[in-house]
Design a protein around this motif. Structure first.
Motif, mmCIF file in Angstrom:
data_model
loop_
_atom_site.group_PDB
_atom_site.id
_atom_site.type_symbol
_atom_site.label_atom_id
_atom_site.label_comp_id
_atom_site.label_asym_id
_atom_site.label_seq_id
_atom_site.Cartn_x
_atom_site.Cartn_y
_atom_site.Cartn_z
ATOM 1 N N LEU A 320 61.178 53.695 42.246
ATOM 2 C CA LEU A 320 60.176 52.737 41.777
ATOM 3 C C LEU A 320 60.797 51.383 41.462
ATOM 4 O O LEU A 320 60.109 50.360 41.486
ATOM 5 N N ARG A 321 62.087 51.381 41.170
ATOM 6 C CA ARG A 321 62.783 50.108 40.905
ATOM 7 C C ARG A 321 62.712 49.181 42.112
ATOM 8 O O ARG A 321 62.705 47.948 41.961
ATOM 9 N N ALA A 327 50.745 42.902 40.004
ATOM 10 C CA ALA A 327 50.597 41.476 39.718
ATOM 11 C C ALA A 327 50.511 41.233 38.212
ATOM 12 O O ALA A 327 49.630 41.756 37.545
ATOM 13 N N GLY A 328 51.456 40.458 37.706
ATOM 14 C CA GLY A 328 51.464 40.129 36.290
ATOM 15 C C GLY A 328 51.824 41.274 35.378
ATOM 16 O O GLY A 328 51.695 41.162 34.166
ATOM 17 N N GLY A 329 52.266 42.400 35.945
ATOM 18 C CA GLY A 329 52.549 43.576 35.127
ATOM 19 C C GLY A 329 54.021 43.922 35.056
ATOM 20 O O GLY A 329 54.876 43.239 35.629
ATOM 21 N N ARG A 330 54.285 45.002 34.348
ATOM 22 C CA ARG A 330 55.655 45.491 34.225
ATOM 23 C C ARG A 330 55.964 46.431 35.374
ATOM 24 O O ARG A 330 55.094 46.806 36.135
ATOM 25 N N ARG A 331 57.215 46.810 35.471
ATOM 26 C CA ARG A 331 57.602 47.754 36.523
ATOM 27 C C ARG A 331 56.881 49.087 36.304
ATOM 28 O O ARG A 331 56.641 49.506 35.180
ATOM 29 N N LEU A 354 59.387 62.239 48.412
ATOM 30 C CA LEU A 354 59.190 61.764 47.035
ATOM 31 C C LEU A 354 58.924 60.271 47.022
ATOM 32 O O LEU A 354 58.032 59.790 46.307
ATOM 33 N N ARG A 355 59.699 59.530 47.803
ATOM 34 C CA ARG A 355 59.500 58.073 47.871
ATOM 35 C C ARG A 355 58.100 57.736 48.377
ATOM 36 O O ARG A 355 57.396 56.898 47.791
ATOM 37 N N ASN A 356 57.678 58.387 49.455
ATOM 38 C CA ASN A 356 56.349 58.107 50.009
ATOM 39 C C ASN A 356 55.246 58.491 49.029
ATOM 40 O O ASN A 356 54.247 57.780 48.875
#
Length: 456
Positions: A320-321, A327-331, A354-356
């Motif tokens: 997820l990194r 938009a305008g949010g945190r990770r 897992l990534r997908n």
């Protein structure tokens, strides 16, 4: 206090980092080498739990399913060795081999002495990049990292074997980044993309006018990798005719460009990867035996995700990194309940799946948090996509005859399911996760059914 002074004086005879731990998991003493290597001062860590300071856990490592020399040493072992993730004072993870020793004072008190030999840092500067990096702390993962580090210290060809999606290219990149060739090119070639006619041109290059359309000379991948590493992914898919040409250049380090007469040389280390059993291919006659022995000098197994489910929290955070935040949010982060659901999944597609899955969940959740409901929905969708379509469904079974007059009505399907869940709850002593696994459903789905059926 006297014992601490005794240990402190003795510890300074060790050149490698060394730490002494008591029966209650408290750090008693560390040597100067430990302070320097892990960027801490002795007084900061002495008296703290080893599992909290060194491993960032809230309880002993063995309770997290990790190997732990502490328990075995205090059970009577004289020496115990295992692989661990050890955090330094700056919060960076180090992959280390821990060798535990049973220490006894003059008064008969028993302690654990741990010598730490670093395998590698989790995020060395040489491999920091925007894409995903190798992360994990499971025994299977750490065993692979130790093999990768050993391979990096040699000049031998390496063969990485593992299922599709296990991160074999990242493993090859790790070898290159930790080798003496780290400042030279790392070139990747997917063997499934090359036809036999393009192989020589792509790998060895071609001169101007070598064939129709070659309006300029081109440097091949083997030449581009001079001094560095050439990674051949899915080498088991390479046709036999191409295998013979590859074998020759690996043995002589000499080649000619297509359409050229000049013999060229390149100093290239080759790392190969495959999702097949190459030795089985050799026995079937689809892979050359002489090439197998040439590339499989050092073999490494990339474990599937189902063998390292405890790494999913770290893998999810790392994957997820690399995604842009809303938009305008945190990770984006994954809730603990969602992680628990992910750890129940078998992941036939491994880390790539897992990534997908996380990418789809992140796109559909509409916020900076992926919860259990989002994961459950995406997993169900993935399983539906994976289910084969049956163009010839089986004929329906004949209808059962109606019950005889006066016979008891058969239980409904809901009642059958309720009884079965109740039986499983009793069999597994109320352990809901094991019940959910036996039913082949998620814990969240099980909770809903327990509520619907009035079961506790």
């Amino acid at each position: 206090m006297a014992e601490r002074i005794e240990f402190t004086n003795w510890l300074e005879t060790h050149d490698q980092p060394f730490v002494v731990i008591d029966a209650d998991f408290r750090i008693v003493a560390v040597n100067r080498a430990y302070e320097v290597a892990y960027h801490v001062r002795g007084e900061e860590v002495v008296g703290t739990p080893c599992y909290a300071t060194s491993h960032h856990h809230d309880r002993p490592c063995f309770e997290h399913g990790e190997e732990c020399p502490h328990r075995r040493i205090f059970e009577g072992r004289r020496q115990e060795s295992c692989l661990h993730t050890h955090f330094d004072g700056e919060g960076r993870a180090r992959w280390v081999r821990v060798t535990g020793h049973r220490l006894t004072t003059r008064e008969g008190a028993v302690y654990l002495g741990e010598g730490l030999c670093e395998i590698a840092s989790q995020e060395p500067a040489a491999v920091e990049k925007a894409g995903p990096r190798m992360v994990g702390r499971s025994p299977a993962f750490l065993a692979m990292v130790e093999r990768l580090q050993r391979a990096a210290a040699t000049a031998s060809p390496v063969l990485i074997q593992g299922e599709t999606g296990t991160g074999k290219e990242l493993a090859a990149s790790f070898i290159h980044a930790h080798s003496s060739r780290r400042d030279r090119p790392f070139i990747c070639l997917d063997c499934t993309t090359l036809t036999e006619s393009l192989f020589e041109s792509e790998v060895f290059g071609h001169e101007r006018g070598a064939f129709t359309g070659s309006v300029a000379a081109r440097t091949g991948l083997f030449e581009l990798a001079d001094g560095g590493t050439l990674f051949l992914d899915e080498i088991g898919e390479m046709p036999l005719a191409m295998q013979a040409k590859l074998l020759r250049v690996l043995e002589t380090h000499e080649f000619r460009r297509v359409g050229g007469d000049t013999v060229r040389r390149a100093d290239v280390r080759v790392v190969c990867a495959t999702n097949r059993s190459l030795w089985s291919c050799v026995r079937q006659g689809t892979f050359r035996e002489d090439l197998y022995y040439r590339i499989a000098c050092f073999t490494i197994h990339a474990p599937p995700l189902r063998e390292r489910l405890e790494d999913i929290p770290l893998l999810a955070a790392e994957l997820l990194r690399t995604l842009p935040p809303p938009a305008g949010g945190r990770r984006i982060r994954v809730t603990p309940e969602a992680i628990a659901l992910l750890q129940q999944h078998t992941f036939p597609g491994n880390v790539r799946e897992l990534r997908n899955l996380l990418q789809v969940a992140a796109a559909t959740c509409g916020c900076d948090r992926i919860d259990a409901e989002a994961i459950e929905e995406v997993v169900s969708r993935f399983e539906a996509w994976r289910a084969p379509l049956d163009p010839h469904p089986a004929e329906a079974a004949p209808a059962a005859p109606p019950p005889a007059a006066g016979a008891a009505e058969p239980p409904s399907m809901a009642e059958v399911e309720r009884r079965y869940i109740a039986e499983l709850l009793e069999r597994y002593h109320g352990h809901r996760r094991r019940v959910a696994q036996a039913l082949g459903i998620s814990e969240r789905t099980l909770y809903r059914r327990l509520k619907a059926y009035g079961l506790r």
